[in-house]
Motif scaffolding. Structure first.
Motif, PDB file in Angstrom:
ATOM      1  N   GLY A 103       0.806  -1.225   0.000  1.00  0.00           N
ATOM      2  CA  GLY A 103       0.000   0.000   0.000  1.00  0.00           C
ATOM      3  C   GLY A 103       0.832   1.265   0.000  1.00  0.00           C
ATOM      4  N   ARG A 109       4.283  -6.098  -5.893  1.00  0.00           N
ATOM      5  CA  ARG A 109       3.931  -6.961  -4.751  1.00  0.00           C
ATOM      6  C   ARG A 109       4.312  -8.405  -5.060  1.00  0.00           C
ATOM      7  NH1 ARG A 109      -0.167  -2.990  -4.558  1.00  0.00           N
ATOM      8  NH2 ARG A 109      -1.660  -3.992  -5.961  1.00  0.00           N
ATOM      9  N   ASN A 139       0.502  -3.459   6.423  1.00  0.00           N
ATOM     10  CA  ASN A 139      -0.310  -2.549   5.612  1.00  0.00           C
ATOM     11  C   ASN A 139       0.167  -1.158   5.997  1.00  0.00           C
ATOM     12  OD1 ASN A 139      -2.316  -1.381   4.074  1.00  0.00           O
ATOM     13  ND2 ASN A 139      -3.949  -2.660   4.918  1.00  0.00           N
ATOM     14  N   PRO A 184      -5.167   4.350   0.256  1.00  0.00           N
ATOM     15  CA  PRO A 184      -5.049   3.037   0.900  1.00  0.00           C
ATOM     16  C   PRO A 184      -5.283   1.898  -0.081  1.00  0.00           C
ATOM     17  CG  PRO A 184      -6.821   4.362   1.904  1.00  0.00           C
ATOM     18  CD  PRO A 184      -6.271   5.153   0.764  1.00  0.00           C
ATOM     19  N   ILE A 185      -4.643   0.783   0.186  1.00  0.00           N
ATOM     20  CA  ILE A 185      -4.814  -0.390  -0.686  1.00  0.00           C
ATOM     21  C   ILE A 185      -6.181  -1.008  -0.438  1.00  0.00           C
ATOM     22  CG2 ILE A 185      -3.766  -2.015   0.977  1.00  0.00           C
ATOM     23  CD1 ILE A 185      -2.505  -2.553  -2.286  1.00  0.00           C
ATOM     24  N   ASP A 186      -6.773  -1.561  -1.485  1.00  0.00           N
ATOM     25  CA  ASP A 186      -8.043  -2.258  -1.338  1.00  0.00           C
ATOM     26  C   ASP A 186      -7.847  -3.475  -0.407  1.00  0.00           C
ATOM     27  OD1 ASP A 186     -10.834  -2.758  -2.590  1.00  0.00           O
ATOM     28  OD2 ASP A 186      -9.812  -4.708  -2.699  1.00  0.00           O
ATOM     29  N   ASN A 187      -8.787  -3.672   0.503  1.00  0.00           N
ATOM     30  CA  ASN A 187      -8.642  -4.765   1.480  1.00  0.00           C
ATOM     31  C   ASN A 187      -8.462  -6.129   0.813  1.00  0.00           C
ATOM     32  OD1 ASN A 187      -8.729  -3.326   3.881  1.00  0.00           O
ATOM     33  ND2 ASN A 187     -10.962  -3.289   3.934  1.00  0.00           N
ATOM     34  N   GLU A 195      -7.087  -6.794  -2.025  1.00  0.00           N
ATOM     35  CA  GLU A 195      -5.729  -6.912  -2.573  1.00  0.00           C
ATOM     36  C   GLU A 195      -4.745  -7.259  -1.443  1.00  0.00           C
ATOM     37  OE1 GLU A 195      -5.004  -7.020  -5.663  1.00  0.00           O
ATOM     38  OE2 GLU A 195      -2.840  -6.679  -5.779  1.00  0.00           O
ATOM     39  N   PHE A 196      -5.005  -6.708  -0.268  1.00  0.00           N
ATOM     40  CA  PHE A 196      -4.158  -7.036   0.881  1.00  0.00           C
ATOM     41  C   PHE A 196      -4.322  -8.524   1.230  1.00  0.00           C
ATOM     42  CE2 PHE A 196      -3.005  -7.327   5.370  1.00  0.00           C
ATOM     43  CZ  PHE A 196      -1.767  -6.695   5.347  1.00  0.00           C
TER      44      PHE A 196
END
Ligand code: SAM
Ligand code: DTB
Ligand code: SF4
Length: 329
Positions: A210, A218, A239, A253-256, A258-259
């Motif tokens: 993120g 990634r 994160n 913020p990164i999409d959940n 994608e995390f």
């Protein structure tokens, strides 16, 4: 009925028998592209082959030397180059460290991780940290330190003090590294990991998701970690915690999901490693944390503080574990 994805698409490029499996970035990108349900199913399969899927390891962090760091890591509250709310603190006295470790043990942590805001330790600092390691180990806790880059001979000194794990994250892949950090190189980080391994200390290494990197970055980070021979025993996936005053303060913020996919990719490619759901849990809904555990995370940082930022209160984590039927180990 939908078929489960072909195993061939989900396994690394195993060359000649006896050679360590190597993951290509493209193979890991393929994992990311799977439908989420298939990806999580595969991660669960791998997880259950090697671990009890209802058990979670807990490590507690303490910043033993805070702020004033010479490095320019664009995410970090402790770099002297940015104006953040973090106040500098000299190396903590031994008795404070021991008291914090005892409190962590009483709360149920199995590992105590001491972090210092250094580019790398000076020899006189290392002697003091070695005393801390001896004392914390004496309490019956596993020990971990994260002190930055090591010079020749320093890793063996830490090993002699009884250090179990050295945390040193690759943080992101080599091609994105220079956009986040310019005061040291990605290759320097890899070099320190080699020294840690050679000294017989277990490796804890992961990264931050993120920071504005792309999926390929990634996948490349995960590939590099998985292709270390052997892979790190412990893989923290952080994160990004946005820190006001740092260059990355306002990154989207990164999409959940994608995390969660990143956790699953780490689990599938590093089947026997502990994958730690690390920084960022404080702002993560319980349901997303549960998805991360389902995707194969089996370790957390435990206690109300990370190094300089907040983490869920221990009681909140206990309640979440109870709701999910998770057992601490
Ligand atoms: N100075 C040493 C080093 O850089 O390795 C040890 C301490 S440093 C703070 C340890 C790790 O914390 C970094 O490698 C990074 O992965 C993580 N970290 C620092 N700031 C963060 C943030 N704002 N969000 C997420 N992770 C962070
Ligand atoms: C790791 O991968 N994450 C921890 C630990 N290793 C040292 C640190 C997270 C730091 C989060 C920001 C802060 O509290 O300063
Ligand atoms: Fe210093 Fe570590 Fe923060 Fe980088 S991540 S600024 S090296 S404390």
């Amino acid at each position: 009925m939908n078929a489960i994805p072909q195993a061939a698409a989900l396994t690394p490029d195993t060359a000649a028998a006896g050679q360590a499996a190597r993951w290509t970035v493209a193979e890991i990108e393929k994992l990311y592209q799977l439908p989420l349900m298939d990806l999580i199913f595969r991660a669960q399969q791998v997880h259950r082959e090697h671990f009890d899927a209802n058990e979670i390891q807990r490590s507690t962090l303490l910043s033993v030397k805070t702020g004033g760091c010479s490095e320019d890591c664009g995410y970090c509250s402790q770099s002297a180059r940015y104006s953040t709310d973090t106040e500098r603190e000299a190396l903590l006295p031994l008795d404070e460290v021991v008291a914090a470790a005892q409190a962590a043990k009483d709360k149920g942590a199995s590992r105590f991780c001491m972090g210092a805001a250094w580019r790398g330790p000076k020899d006189k600092d290392l002697a003091k940290v070695s005393e801390m390691i001896r004392a914390v180990k004496g309490l019956g806790l596993q020990t971990c330190v994260t002190l930055g880059m090591l010079k020749e001979g320093q890793a063996s000194e830490l090993k002699e003090a009884g250090l179990d794990y050295y945390n040193h994250n690759l943080d992101t892949d080599a091609s994105f590294y220079g956009q986040v950090i310019t005061t040291h190189q990605h290759a320097d980080r890899v070099d320190t990991l080699g020294q840690v391994r050679e000294a017989g200390i277990k490796v804890c290494s992961g990264g931050i998701i993120g920071m504005g990197e792309g999926r390929r970055n990634r996948a490349a980070l995960i590939a590099q970690l998985a292709n270390l021979n052997p892979p790190p025993e412990s893989v923290p996936i952080n994160n990004l915690v946005p820190i006001p005053g740092t260059p990355l303060a306002n990154v989207a913020p990164i999409d959940n999901f994608e995390f969660v996919r990143t956790i699953a990719a780490a689990r599938i490619t590093m089947p026997t490693s502990f994958v730690r759901l690390s920084a960022g849990r404080q702002s993560m809904p319980e349901e997303v944390q549960a998805l991360c555990f389902l995707a194969g995370a089996n370790s957390i940082f435990y206690g109300d503080k990370l190094l300089t930022t907040g983490n869920p209160e221990a009681d909140r984590d206990e309640a979440l574990f109870a709701k999910l039927g998770l057992r601490p180990i």
